[in-house]
Motif scaffolding. Structure first.
Motif, PDB file in Angstrom:
ATOM      1  N   VAL A 179      46.724  34.207  39.112  1.00 12.85           N
ATOM      2  CA  VAL A 179      45.786  34.460  37.777  1.00 12.85           C
ATOM      3  C   VAL A 179      46.164  35.292  36.800  1.00 12.85           C
ATOM      4  N   GLN A 180      46.521  36.762  37.395  1.00 10.47           N
ATOM      5  CA  GLN A 180      47.350  37.718  36.724  1.00 10.47           C
ATOM      6  C   GLN A 180      48.479  37.513  36.223  1.00 10.47           C
ATOM      7  N   VAL A 181      49.432  36.966  37.272  1.00 13.12           N
ATOM      8  CA  VAL A 181      50.705  36.509  36.659  1.00 13.12           C
ATOM      9  C   VAL A 181      50.689  35.822  35.406  1.00 13.12           C
ATOM     10  N   ALA A 182      49.709  34.631  35.682  1.00 19.85           N
ATOM     11  CA  ALA A 182      49.673  33.560  34.657  1.00 19.85           C
ATOM     12  C   ALA A 182      49.325  34.427  33.027  1.00 19.85           C
ATOM     13  N   ILE A 190      49.165  44.316  37.462  1.00 19.29           N
ATOM     14  CA  ILE A 190      48.467  43.620  38.574  1.00 19.29           C
ATOM     15  C   ILE A 190      47.893  44.608  39.455  1.00 19.29           C
ATOM     16  N   ALA A 191      48.845  45.376  39.887  1.00 21.22           N
ATOM     17  CA  ALA A 191      48.389  46.393  41.069  1.00 21.22           C
ATOM     18  C   ALA A 191      47.357  47.117  40.349  1.00 21.22           C
ATOM     19  N   ARG A 192      47.395  47.723  39.363  1.00 24.16           N
ATOM     20  CA  ARG A 192      46.434  48.627  38.714  1.00 24.16           C
ATOM     21  C   ARG A 192      44.979  47.763  38.608  1.00 24.16           C
ATOM     22  N   VAL A 193      45.164  46.378  38.060  1.00 22.53           N
ATOM     23  CA  VAL A 193      44.027  45.719  37.845  1.00 22.53           C
ATOM     24  C   VAL A 193      42.910  45.311  39.340  1.00 22.53           C
ATOM     25  N   LEU A 194      44.025  45.188  40.422  1.00 22.45           N
ATOM     26  CA  LEU A 194      43.424  44.680  41.612  1.00 22.45           C
ATOM     27  C   LEU A 194      43.465  46.205  42.575  1.00 22.45           C
ATOM     28  N   THR A 195      43.709  47.159  41.991  1.00 15.88           N
ATOM     29  CA  THR A 195      43.654  48.586  42.755  1.00 15.88           C
ATOM     30  C   THR A 195      44.275  48.424  44.161  1.00 15.88           C
ATOM     31  N   VAL A 196      45.533  47.926  44.101  1.00 19.40           N
ATOM     32  CA  VAL A 196      46.170  47.969  45.522  1.00 19.40           C
ATOM     33  C   VAL A 196      47.766  48.459  45.078  1.00 19.40           C
ATOM     34  N   SER A 197      48.647  48.663  45.790  1.00 20.36           N
ATOM     35  CA  SER A 197      49.923  49.207  45.890  1.00 20.36           C
ATOM     36  C   SER A 197      51.004  47.887  44.917  1.00 20.36           C
ATOM     37  N   GLU A 198      51.685  48.385  44.227  1.00 14.78           N
ATOM     38  CA  GLU A 198      52.696  47.450  43.690  1.00 14.78           C
ATOM     39  C   GLU A 198      53.577  46.615  44.613  1.00 14.78           C
ATOM     40  N   VAL A 218      57.817  32.537  36.405  1.00 20.50           N
ATOM     41  CA  VAL A 218      57.536  31.508  35.097  1.00 20.50           C
ATOM     42  C   VAL A 218      57.024  30.371  35.505  1.00 20.50           C
ATOM     43  N   GLN A 219      57.741  29.838  36.242  1.00 19.64           N
ATOM     44  CA  GLN A 219      57.161  28.511  36.939  1.00 19.64           C
ATOM     45  C   GLN A 219      55.538  28.524  37.431  1.00 19.64           C
ATOM     46  N   ALA A 220      55.473  29.762  38.128  1.00 19.54           N
ATOM     47  CA  ALA A 220      54.264  29.905  38.506  1.00 19.54           C
ATOM     48  C   ALA A 220      53.231  29.995  37.386  1.00 19.54           C
ATOM     49  N   VAL A 221      53.583  30.675  36.420  1.00 15.86           N
ATOM     50  CA  VAL A 221      52.713  30.598  35.157  1.00 15.86           C
ATOM     51  C   VAL A 221      52.364  29.286  34.627  1.00 15.86           C
ATOM     52  N   VAL A 222      53.510  28.443  34.513  1.00 14.99           N
ATOM     53  CA  VAL A 222      53.374  26.801  33.853  1.00 14.99           C
ATOM     54  C   VAL A 222      52.486  26.371  34.936  1.00 14.99           C
ATOM     55  N   LEU A 223      52.345  26.331  36.098  1.00 15.15           N
ATOM     56  CA  LEU A 223      51.669  25.585  37.090  1.00 15.15           C
ATOM     57  C   LEU A 223      50.249  26.252  36.884  1.00 15.15           C
ATOM     58  N   ALA A 224      50.075  27.635  36.791  1.00 17.12           N
ATOM     59  CA  ALA A 224      48.695  27.976  36.658  1.00 17.12           C
ATOM     60  C   ALA A 224      47.825  27.288  35.363  1.00 17.12           C
ATOM     61  N   TYR A 225      48.698  27.065  34.370  1.00 17.67           N
ATOM     62  CA  TYR A 225      47.939  26.566  33.094  1.00 17.67           C
ATOM     63  C   TYR A 225      47.921  24.869  33.439  1.00 17.67           C
ATOM     64  N   GLU A 226      49.051  24.344  33.801  1.00 19.44           N
ATOM     65  CA  GLU A 226      48.978  22.772  34.120  1.00 19.44           C
ATOM     66  C   GLU A 226      47.760  22.421  35.011  1.00 19.44           C
ATOM     67  N   THR A 227      47.400  23.167  35.899  1.00 18.94           N
ATOM     68  CA  THR A 227      46.503  22.932  36.954  1.00 18.94           C
ATOM     69  C   THR A 227      45.132  23.447  36.357  1.00 18.94           C
ATOM     70  N   LEU A 229      44.061  26.425  36.467  1.00 18.85           N
ATOM     71  CA  LEU A 229      43.660  27.676  37.179  1.00 18.85           C
ATOM     72  C   LEU A 229      43.092  28.767  36.136  1.00 18.85           C
ATOM     73  N   VAL A 230      44.076  28.493  35.029  1.00 17.87           N
ATOM     74  CA  VAL A 230      43.966  29.642  33.868  1.00 17.87           C
ATOM     75  C   VAL A 230      43.768  28.841  32.504  1.00 17.87           C
ATOM     76  N   ARG A 231      42.978  29.019  31.457  1.00 15.13           N
ATOM     77  CA  ARG A 231      42.899  28.377  30.391  1.00 15.13           C
ATOM     78  C   ARG A 231      43.502  29.226  29.148  1.00 15.13           C
ATOM     79  N   PRO A 232      43.963  28.845  28.080  1.00 17.09           N
ATOM     80  CA  PRO A 232      44.601  29.689  27.053  1.00 17.09           C
ATOM     81  C   PRO A 232      43.093  30.510  26.619  1.00 17.09           C
ATOM     82  N   GLY A 233      43.402  31.752  26.307  1.00 12.20           N
ATOM     83  CA  GLY A 233      42.400  32.513  25.714  1.00 12.20           C
ATOM     84  C   GLY A 233      41.235  32.976  26.637  1.00 12.20           C
ATOM     85  N   ALA A 234      41.360  32.514  27.924  1.00 13.37           N
ATOM     86  CA  ALA A 234      40.432  32.939  28.897  1.00 13.37           C
ATOM     87  C   ALA A 234      40.506  34.528  29.256  1.00 13.37           C
TER      88      ALA A 234
END
Length: 234
Positions: A179-182, A190-198, A218-227, A229-234
């Protein structure tokens, strides 16, 4: 994922990143050459004025990165990217587009491009993007991605629906990372958001790509939106 620049013993190659410029406007190629030529770790190995020439030079010169205009004569950037990827060349493609809402961008990403930027991107961002793509990462310009996905939002699936079977192979943390990649965040962000190491995030991203059979983020981003999992503006 290896991009052909690894030394074979885990160390990153210190040789310059070899770049091929592909744009039908000589003036723009000159500008890119001036900007990139000022960097000690970037080496312009060739220039192409159309897609056919870009594919031919990619085969003969095997650059690390092709800086590819999306609209060119004889063969556009999408077709040229697909030809390069289908040939399994150790070459990555970074797409440049004049317009934020370019209908060819999604096609270019599906064809195997490692990212896309607007042509008016600041010089330092362009240089950083080329270096990023060269070491096997991908570049998604958040501003362009958001506007592009907003345009196609109506065709995306309902986020309230059950997640696709493919997404089900991910752990809860891996799904959070996807979700964060997308959303266009880097591993460090992402590491800062989830408070883990890079390093932990890098491992999770690798697992996501492997489990979903994806080439890069990049393909992960496209898949996240196509499926959905993430919506534009969310």
């Amino acid at each position: 994922m290896s991009d052909g620049r690894d030394t074979g013993d885990g160390r990153e190659s210190t040789r310059p990143v070899r770049v091929l410029l592909a744009d039908d406007q000589p003036l723009l190629r000159t500008g890119f050459r001036m900007v990139l030529g000022a960097e000690d770790d970037l080496d312009i190995v060739g220039e192409a004025g159309d897609g056919v020439e870009a594919v031919d030079l990619a085969r003969r010169l095997l650059p690390d990165v092709v800086l590819m205009d999306i609209r060119m004569p004889r063969m556009d950037g999408v077709a040229a990217t697909r030809a390069i990827i289908d040939a399994r060349l150790p070459v990555r493609v970074l797409i440049l587009t004049t317009f934020d809402l370019d209908e060819y961008v999604v096609g270019a990403l599906r064809a195997g491009a490692s990212g896309f930027l607007a042509k008016d991107v600041p010089a330092e961002d362009l240089v950083t993007a080329i270096r990023t793509v060269a070491v096997g990462e991908a570049v998604v310009a958040p501003r362009i991605l958001k506007r592009l996905l907003d345009r196609f939002a109506e065709s995306l699936p309902d986020p309230e629906a059950a997640p696709p079977k493919a997404i089900g192979v991910l752990t809860e943390r891996e799904r959070e990372v996807l979700v964060q990649v997308a959303r266009g965040l880097s591993n460090a962000e992402i590491a800062r958001v989830l408070t883990v190491s890079e390093t932990t995030i890098k491992t999770h991203v690798g697992h996501v790509l492997t489990k979903l059979g994806l080439r890069d983020r990049v393909q992960a981003v496209v898949l996240a939106y196509e499926t959905g999992l993430v919506r534009p503006g969310a």
